[in-house]
Design an enzyme around this catalytic site. Structure first.
Site, PDB file in Angstrom:
ATOM      1  N   ASN A 196       0.847  -1.192   0.000  1.00  0.00           N
ATOM      2  CA  ASN A 196       0.000   0.000   0.000  1.00  0.00           C
ATOM      3  C   ASN A 196       0.890   1.252   0.000  1.00  0.00           C
ATOM      4  O   ASN A 196       1.574   1.550   0.989  1.00  0.00           O
ATOM      5  CB  ASN A 196      -0.905  -0.054   1.240  1.00  0.00           C
ATOM      6  N   ALA A 197       0.872   1.985  -1.118  1.00  0.00           N
ATOM      7  CA  ALA A 197       1.766   3.139  -1.279  1.00  0.00           C
ATOM      8  C   ALA A 197       1.452   4.242  -0.266  1.00  0.00           C
ATOM      9  O   ALA A 197       2.350   4.978   0.166  1.00  0.00           O
ATOM     10  CB  ALA A 197       1.654   3.687  -2.696  1.00  0.00           C
ATOM     11  N   LYS A 223       0.427   3.800   2.859  1.00  0.00           N
ATOM     12  CA  LYS A 223       1.088   3.423   4.118  1.00  0.00           C
ATOM     13  C   LYS A 223       2.577   3.707   4.034  1.00  0.00           C
ATOM     14  O   LYS A 223       3.178   4.222   4.979  1.00  0.00           O
ATOM     15  CB  LYS A 223       0.888   1.929   4.407  1.00  0.00           C
ATOM     16  N   GLU A 264      -1.992 -14.495   2.178  1.00  0.00           N
ATOM     17  CA  GLU A 264      -3.458 -14.444   2.261  1.00  0.00           C
ATOM     18  C   GLU A 264      -3.819 -13.977   3.670  1.00  0.00           C
ATOM     19  O   GLU A 264      -3.363 -14.544   4.655  1.00  0.00           O
ATOM     20  CB  GLU A 264      -3.993 -15.870   2.040  1.00  0.00           C
ATOM     21  N   ASP A 320      -1.477  -3.977   9.764  1.00  0.00           N
ATOM     22  CA  ASP A 320      -2.840  -4.299   9.359  1.00  0.00           C
ATOM     23  C   ASP A 320      -3.754  -3.286  10.029  1.00  0.00           C
ATOM     24  O   ASP A 320      -3.633  -3.009  11.218  1.00  0.00           O
ATOM     25  CB  ASP A 320      -3.244  -5.720   9.762  1.00  0.00           C
ATOM     26  N   PHE A 323      -5.265   8.554   1.710  1.00  0.00           N
ATOM     27  CA  PHE A 323      -5.634   7.431   0.848  1.00  0.00           C
ATOM     28  C   PHE A 323      -6.851   6.718   1.443  1.00  0.00           C
ATOM     29  O   PHE A 323      -7.310   7.049   2.537  1.00  0.00           O
ATOM     30  CB  PHE A 323      -4.457   6.456   0.686  1.00  0.00           C
ATOM     31  N   ASP A 379      -9.766   7.914   3.958  1.00  0.00           N
ATOM     32  CA  ASP A 379      -9.480   9.229   4.557  1.00  0.00           C
ATOM     33  C   ASP A 379     -10.501  10.323   4.210  1.00  0.00           C
ATOM     34  O   ASP A 379     -10.847  11.124   5.087  1.00  0.00           O
ATOM     35  CB  ASP A 379      -8.072   9.706   4.159  1.00  0.00           C
ATOM     36  N   LYS A 433      -2.072  14.659   9.988  1.00  0.00           N
ATOM     37  CA  LYS A 433      -2.715  13.349  10.127  1.00  0.00           C
ATOM     38  C   LYS A 433      -1.824  12.430  10.964  1.00  0.00           C
ATOM     39  O   LYS A 433      -2.285  11.781  11.899  1.00  0.00           O
ATOM     40  CB  LYS A 433      -2.985  12.717   8.750  1.00  0.00           C
ATOM     41  N   ARG A 485      -2.066   5.094  12.810  1.00  0.00           N
ATOM     42  CA  ARG A 485      -0.734   4.629  12.393  1.00  0.00           C
ATOM     43  C   ARG A 485       0.364   5.441  13.080  1.00  0.00           C
ATOM     44  O   ARG A 485       1.379   4.892  13.498  1.00  0.00           O
ATOM     45  CB  ARG A 485      -0.612   4.717  10.856  1.00  0.00           C
TER      46      ARG A 485
HETATM   47  P1  ITT Z   1      -1.133  -4.188   2.788  1.00  0.00           P
HETATM   48  O1  ITT Z   1      -1.873  -5.392   3.322  1.00  0.00           O
HETATM   49  O2  ITT Z   1      -0.285  -4.491   1.601  1.00  0.00           O
HETATM   50  O3  ITT Z   1      -0.384  -3.448   3.853  1.00  0.00           O
HETATM   51  P2  ITT Z   1      -3.799  -3.139   2.382  1.00  0.00           P
HETATM   52  O4  ITT Z   1      -4.290  -1.908   1.672  1.00  0.00           O
HETATM   53  O5  ITT Z   1      -4.348  -4.468   1.927  1.00  0.00           O
HETATM   54  O6  ITT Z   1      -2.209  -3.124   2.259  1.00  0.00           O
HETATM   55  P3  ITT Z   1      -4.877  -3.683   5.008  1.00  0.00           P
HETATM   56  O7  ITT Z   1      -5.035  -5.132   4.708  1.00  0.00           O
HETATM   57  O8  ITT Z   1      -4.251  -3.297   6.318  1.00  0.00           O
HETATM   58  O9  ITT Z   1      -4.011  -2.927   3.912  1.00  0.00           O
HETATM   59  O10 ITT Z   1      -6.293  -3.007   4.899  1.00  0.00           O
HETATM   60  C1  ITT Z   1      -6.581  -1.827   5.543  1.00  0.00           C
HETATM   61  C2  ITT Z   1      -7.643  -1.089   4.759  1.00  0.00           C
HETATM   62  O11 ITT Z   1      -8.057   0.061   5.490  1.00  0.00           O
HETATM   63  C3  ITT Z   1      -7.101  -0.629   3.425  1.00  0.00           C
HETATM   64  O12 ITT Z   1      -8.096  -0.741   2.491  1.00  0.00           O
HETATM   65  C4  ITT Z   1      -6.718   0.806   3.677  1.00  0.00           C
HETATM   66  O13 ITT Z   1      -6.814   1.600   2.559  1.00  0.00           O
HETATM   67  C5  ITT Z   1      -7.680   1.228   4.791  1.00  0.00           C
HETATM   68  N1  ITT Z   1      -6.916   2.103   5.677  1.00  0.00           N
HETATM   69  C6  ITT Z   1      -5.988   1.725   6.578  1.00  0.00           C
HETATM   70  N2  ITT Z   1      -5.382   2.794   7.119  1.00  0.00           N
HETATM   71  C7  ITT Z   1      -5.942   3.859   6.537  1.00  0.00           C
HETATM   72  C8  ITT Z   1      -5.720   5.234   6.632  1.00  0.00           C
HETATM   73  O14 ITT Z   1      -4.785   5.742   7.415  1.00  0.00           O
HETATM   74  N3  ITT Z   1      -6.464   6.045   5.880  1.00  0.00           N
HETATM   75  C9  ITT Z   1      -7.400   5.551   5.052  1.00  0.00           C
HETATM   76  N4  ITT Z   1      -7.652   4.266   4.854  1.00  0.00           N
HETATM   77  C10 ITT Z   1      -6.930   3.411   5.611  1.00  0.00           C
END
Ligand code: ITT
Length: 203
Positions: free
Chosen positions: A10-11, A13, A38, A72, A155, A158, A178, A184
């Site tokens: 996730n770019a 993050k 998974e 996560d 992202f 948000d 933020k 986070r």
């Molecule tokens: P990775 O597993 O590769 O880290 P992911 O996008 O699949 O990436 P997650 O499984 O942790 O990440 O899912 C968390 C979801 O919640 C994901 O769709 C994020 O976009 C959203 N999310 C998490 N933190 C957020 C934030 O700070 N702002 C907005 N959305 C957030």
């Protein structure tokens, strides 16, 4: 400066970790070969650990030594009984876009008939040092779901998440603001404190 490999694709993050770890002893880096595991649906902590363990194993296979961080996170909406929660990334199904997920969330809240707009972002981090030390932390931030999307920063969810002390959504706040209050940001600061206090030097 020690490399900290980020177990995420996730770019958004990654950008936040870069800002949050600036000034620490860690240099956040990505591993191009990272193959994500998974995810389960039991808990954020378990999924964060799954991601960190998967990357640690992949680095070991590649002969790379370094610390690893898994994240996560998710959005819990009161009117939906805490959903989408651990399933936030999968909300709306495999073909959903970010615009469609946000629209669907607003529609679901409206359909629930509830006037409760409370929501919470949660972030679990799992840290593994190649020597085997492990730490996990979980933090959250409270907010409310806005009536419509607002803002272009950040992202994911948000633009829907209104941080009430600022009267703005996370997507309307500059990244640094933020990070000062987010799930986070809080989790990273807690983790860095615990690494300093609990782990032997260089772990
Ligand atoms: P990775 O597993 O590769 O880290 P992911 O996008 O699949 O990436 P997650 O499984 O942790 O990440 O899912 C968390 C979801 O919640 C994901 O769709 C994020 O976009 C959203 N999310 C998490 N933190 C957020 C934030 O700070 N702002 C907005 N959305 C957030």
């Amino acid at each position: 400066m020690r490399k900290l490999y980020l177990a995420t694709r996730n770019a958004g993050k990654v950008r936040e970790f870069q800002q949050l770890l600036a000034g620490s002893n860690f240099e956040p880096v990505r591993f191009d070969g990272y193959a994500e595991p998974e995810e389960g649906s039991a808990s954020y902590a378990e999924n964060a650990a799954l991601k960190a363990r998967a990357l640690a194993e992949q680095l070991r296979t590649a002969g790379i030594a370094g610390a690893v961080l898994g994240d996560d996170s998710g959005l819990e909406v009161a009117a939906l009984g805490g959903r989408p929660g651990v399933l936030s990334a999968r909300y709306g199904g495999p073909s959903a876009t970010w615009a469609s997920r946000r629209t669907q969330l607003l529609a679901e809240i409206a359909a629930s008939g509830s006037a409760d707009r409370r929501a919470r972002f949660v972030c679990a981090l799992a840290y593994i040092y190649t020597g085997g030390s492990r730490l996990s932390v979980e933090e959250h931030v409270d907010g409310v779901i806005g009536e419509r999307v607002r803002g272009a920063e950040g992202f994911g969810y948000d633009p829907l998440f209104v941080y009430e002390p600022a009267g703005r959504t996370f997507a309307e706040l500059p990244e640094e603001e933020k990070n000062n209050v987010s799930h986070r940001g809080r989790a990273v600061r807690t983790l860095l404190e615990r690494i300093t206090i609990e782990l032997p030097r260089n772990a």
